[in-house]
Design a protein around this motif. Structure first.
Motif, PDB file in Angstrom:
ATOM      1  N   THR A  52       4.507  -2.921 -22.732  1.00  0.00           N
ATOM      2  CA  THR A  52       3.968  -4.397 -23.085  1.00  0.00           C
ATOM      3  C   THR A  52       2.396  -4.300 -23.071  1.00  0.00           C
ATOM      4  O   THR A  52       1.945  -4.128 -21.483  1.00  0.00           O
ATOM      5  CB  THR A  52       4.594  -5.237 -22.385  1.00  0.00           C
ATOM      6  N   THR A  68       1.806  -7.771 -27.171  1.00  0.00           N
ATOM      7  CA  THR A  68       2.461  -6.893 -28.188  1.00  0.00           C
ATOM      8  C   THR A  68       3.289  -5.799 -27.293  1.00  0.00           C
ATOM      9  O   THR A  68       2.827  -5.294 -26.381  1.00  0.00           O
ATOM     10  CB  THR A  68       1.479  -6.520 -29.132  1.00  0.00           C
ATOM     11  N   THR A  69       4.552  -5.505 -28.182  1.00  0.00           N
ATOM     12  CA  THR A  69       5.146  -4.112 -27.780  1.00  0.00           C
ATOM     13  C   THR A  69       4.715  -3.179 -28.858  1.00  0.00           C
ATOM     14  O   THR A  69       5.282  -2.095 -28.835  1.00  0.00           O
ATOM     15  CB  THR A  69       6.593  -4.478 -27.500  1.00  0.00           C
ATOM     16  N   VAL A  70       3.903  -3.280 -29.704  1.00  0.00           N
ATOM     17  CA  VAL A  70       3.578  -2.558 -30.775  1.00  0.00           C
ATOM     18  C   VAL A  70       2.250  -1.926 -30.705  1.00  0.00           C
ATOM     19  O   VAL A  70       1.061  -2.551 -30.723  1.00  0.00           O
ATOM     20  CB  VAL A  70       3.542  -3.174 -32.195  1.00  0.00           C
ATOM     21  N   THR A  71       2.113  -0.766 -29.822  1.00  0.00           N
ATOM     22  CA  THR A  71       1.054  -0.171 -29.656  1.00  0.00           C
ATOM     23  C   THR A  71       0.348   0.828 -30.390  1.00  0.00           C
ATOM     24  O   THR A  71      -0.798   1.514 -29.985  1.00  0.00           O
ATOM     25  CB  THR A  71       1.319   0.766 -28.220  1.00  0.00           C
ATOM     26  N   THR A  72       0.584   0.657 -31.817  1.00  0.00           N
ATOM     27  CA  THR A  72      -0.248   1.650 -32.757  1.00  0.00           C
ATOM     28  C   THR A  72      -1.615   0.810 -32.956  1.00  0.00           C
ATOM     29  O   THR A  72      -1.731  -0.499 -32.237  1.00  0.00           O
ATOM     30  CB  THR A  72       0.512   1.402 -33.997  1.00  0.00           C
ATOM     31  N   ASP A  74      -2.897  -0.557 -35.418  1.00  0.00           N
ATOM     32  CA  ASP A  74      -2.614  -1.738 -36.365  1.00  0.00           C
ATOM     33  C   ASP A  74      -1.954  -2.957 -35.236  1.00  0.00           C
ATOM     34  O   ASP A  74      -2.649  -3.980 -35.521  1.00  0.00           O
ATOM     35  CB  ASP A  74      -1.621  -1.811 -37.381  1.00  0.00           C
ATOM     36  N   GLY A  75      -1.057  -2.533 -34.367  1.00  0.00           N
ATOM     37  CA  GLY A  75      -0.433  -3.387 -33.465  1.00  0.00           C
ATOM     38  C   GLY A  75      -1.370  -4.106 -32.542  1.00  0.00           C
ATOM     39  O   GLY A  75      -1.418  -5.461 -32.315  1.00  0.00           O
ATOM     40  N   LEU A  76      -2.209  -3.278 -32.098  1.00  0.00           N
ATOM     41  CA  LEU A  76      -3.136  -3.657 -31.083  1.00  0.00           C
ATOM     42  C   LEU A  76      -4.367  -4.521 -31.994  1.00  0.00           C
ATOM     43  O   LEU A  76      -4.761  -5.872 -31.359  1.00  0.00           O
ATOM     44  CB  LEU A  76      -4.047  -2.566 -30.367  1.00  0.00           C
ATOM     45  N   ALA A  78      -3.757  -6.439 -34.616  1.00  0.00           N
ATOM     46  CA  ALA A  78      -3.123  -7.670 -34.824  1.00  0.00           C
ATOM     47  C   ALA A  78      -2.945  -8.625 -33.554  1.00  0.00           C
ATOM     48  O   ALA A  78      -3.109  -9.788 -33.632  1.00  0.00           O
ATOM     49  CB  ALA A  78      -1.809  -7.442 -35.557  1.00  0.00           C
ATOM     50  N   MET A  79      -2.797  -7.837 -32.636  1.00  0.00           N
ATOM     51  CA  MET A  79      -2.627  -8.802 -31.120  1.00  0.00           C
ATOM     52  C   MET A  79      -4.019  -9.341 -30.712  1.00  0.00           C
ATOM     53  O   MET A  79      -4.288 -10.700 -30.709  1.00  0.00           O
ATOM     54  CB  MET A  79      -2.306  -8.045 -30.140  1.00  0.00           C
TER      55      MET A  79
END
Length: 462
Positions: A52, A68-72, A74-76, A78-79
């Motif tokens: 996380t 976020t738990t999306v560590t790509t 794009d995920g970072l 977006a957070m």
């Protein structure tokens, strides 16, 4: 650089593109494995791993958080975008206490930086290694029905902020919690520590079974005040409630805490400390503040409170390293409280009892209760730490230093601070044991305690 620290520094770098923004990033990777058993057999092996990333952003006088738990990439990204958008809509935050400055982590007694001395064997323990502890527990129970779990947890965390502070650390925990049952009577035994090699399933199973065998044909006692001997599992609940709402800096700054620093609010024999993390805990909090020893009560005198940066600023103190991701709502909470007998502890005599750690206490009890465990405890009043709850997993009547009968479960309503107040502590058991919280991340170290008075408000009949 760990994978967690790499994630944290990447998010900070992205926020630095915003003029005037302050940012802190907390990254936590948790891998927990659990071996459950019921009806004296393993019925489930589960394992879960997650990472996380949590961002706290202060921008234009406003504070917002995102995770976020999306560590790509794009995920970072977006957070970060969500957190910035939230900050634009958030009211101004006059209580913002700024960022933790660059601070080195302290070293432990062996010279190793805290957070680097965790036990690798525990972090990498296999289902077979947990199963050995379960097998030993079941065998030691001697044919009684058993249930419980053995768990191992590995945590790796990192923190970075836009002030240039960056730290990382690791921790591992092994815990076991089991019951034995005979004709409706339950006995419990549990432990926690930083090394799975120290978890003795046979010793725990033997203790739980002894309690269950001694719990048959319980009598019913009327409500009233009773002298009590609380075993370590029950004392752990006292420490947990003190950690959550007693010594909590947020509760204190809101003027809802019992605490009066500098006043003797406890018996002279009471010393309560927050222990250094060691193998069990991470060496810094969610704001990157290093954790170290903290004395909360010394020889009966309230000395300290747990603070994050916000509550420390409000109270005029330094942060103590107890910020959590939910601290804005719940406040800074101690995670490893230890109750240790102080120099005022009275001498005790030996006597028979189910749990050997409490054996030295029973010889002094004229008529009272031996209590194994509490559950479903709820705070009624934080100002005097009034708690209501139930006993479970074994209660016995003690008369003239002897266990004379098992007792049915009881409801109590009791101020925990008054129970430990001046003149109320009559003795301590031999040694201390570490008791795990239901979820990994908090531990309570305590001896058995002999108290002058405990308020029982109900029994099996009402």
């Amino acid at each position: 650089m760990s994978a967690e620290l790499d994630l944290a520094t990447r998010v900070v770098a992205a926020v630095r593109q915003l003029p005037g923004a302050e940012a802190e990033v907390w990254v936590l990777h948790t891998a927990q494995a659990l071996t459950r058993f019921a009806n004296s057999a393993i019925h489930q092996n589960v394992a879960d791993a997650s990472t996380t990333v949590r961002l706290r952003l202060h921008l234009d006088g406003r504070t917002s958080t995102g995770s976020t738990t999306v560590t790509t990439p794009d995920g970072l990204r977006a957070m970060v975008d969500r957190t910035v958008a939230a900050a634009r809509l958030t009211p101004r935050d006059p209580g913002w206490a700024g960022l933790t400055p660059p601070t080195a982590l302290p070293a432990g007694p062996d010279g190793i930086t805290l957070g680097c001395g965790y036990d690798t064997a525990t972090a990498q323990a296999s289902p077979a290694e947990r199963a050995v502890r379960v097998r030993d527990f079941v065998r030691a129970a001697g044919g009684l029905e058993t249930a419980g779990y053995c768990r191992t947890t590995y945590r790796s965390a990192a923190f970075a902020n836009s002030a240039g502070h960056a730290v990382e650390g690791r921790a591992a925990e092994a815990a076991m919690d089991g019951i034995a049952r005979l004709d409706g009577a339950d006995g419990v035994a549990r432990t926690a520590g930083g090394r799975i090699a120290d978890v003795d399933g046979a010793a725990l199973g033997e203790r739980a079974a002894a309690k269950a065998r001694a719990g048959g044909a319980p009598v019913e006692l009327p409500p009233g005040r009773y002298e009590v001997v609380l075993e370590p599992a029950a004392v752990a609940d006292v420490l947990q409630q003190l950690a959550y709402v007693g010594f909590n800096g947020k509760v204190y700054t809101e003027r809802q805490s019992f605490a009066e620093p500098g006043a003797q609010q406890f018996d002279l024999s009471v010393t309560i400390t927050e222990e250094p993390p060691g193998e069990l805990g991470l060496p810094f909090d969610a704001e990157g503040t290093p954790r170290g020893p903290l004395t909360l009560v010394e020889d009966g005198v309230t000395r300290g409170l747990t603070h994050d940066r916000r509550t420390a600023a409000e109270a005029g103190h330094a942060p103590t390293g107890h910020a959590t991701p939910g601290a804005r709502s719940f406040g800074p909470i101690a995670t490893h409280l230890r109750l240790a007998p102080g120099p005022g502890s009275p001498p005790v005599d030996a006597g028979p009892v189910v749990d050997p750690s409490a054996a030295p206490l029973l010889g002094r009890v004229e008529r009272g209760l031996l209590v194994s465990d509490f559950w479903y405890t709820r705070v009624l009043d934080t100002k005097n730490m009034s708690i209501t709850g139930l006993t479970r997993n074994g209660v016995w009547l003690v008369e003239d230093g002897e266990v004379t009968a098992a007792v049915g479960n009881l409801r109590f309503t009791q101020s925990y601070t008054q129970a430990l107040g001046p003149g109320q502590v009559l003795g301590y058991g031999t040694g201390t044991s570490v008791q795990p919280e239901r979820w990994a991340g908090s531990w309570y170290e305590a001896p058995a305690v002999h108290l002058r008075s405990w308020n029982v408000t109900g029994n099996a009949s009402g």
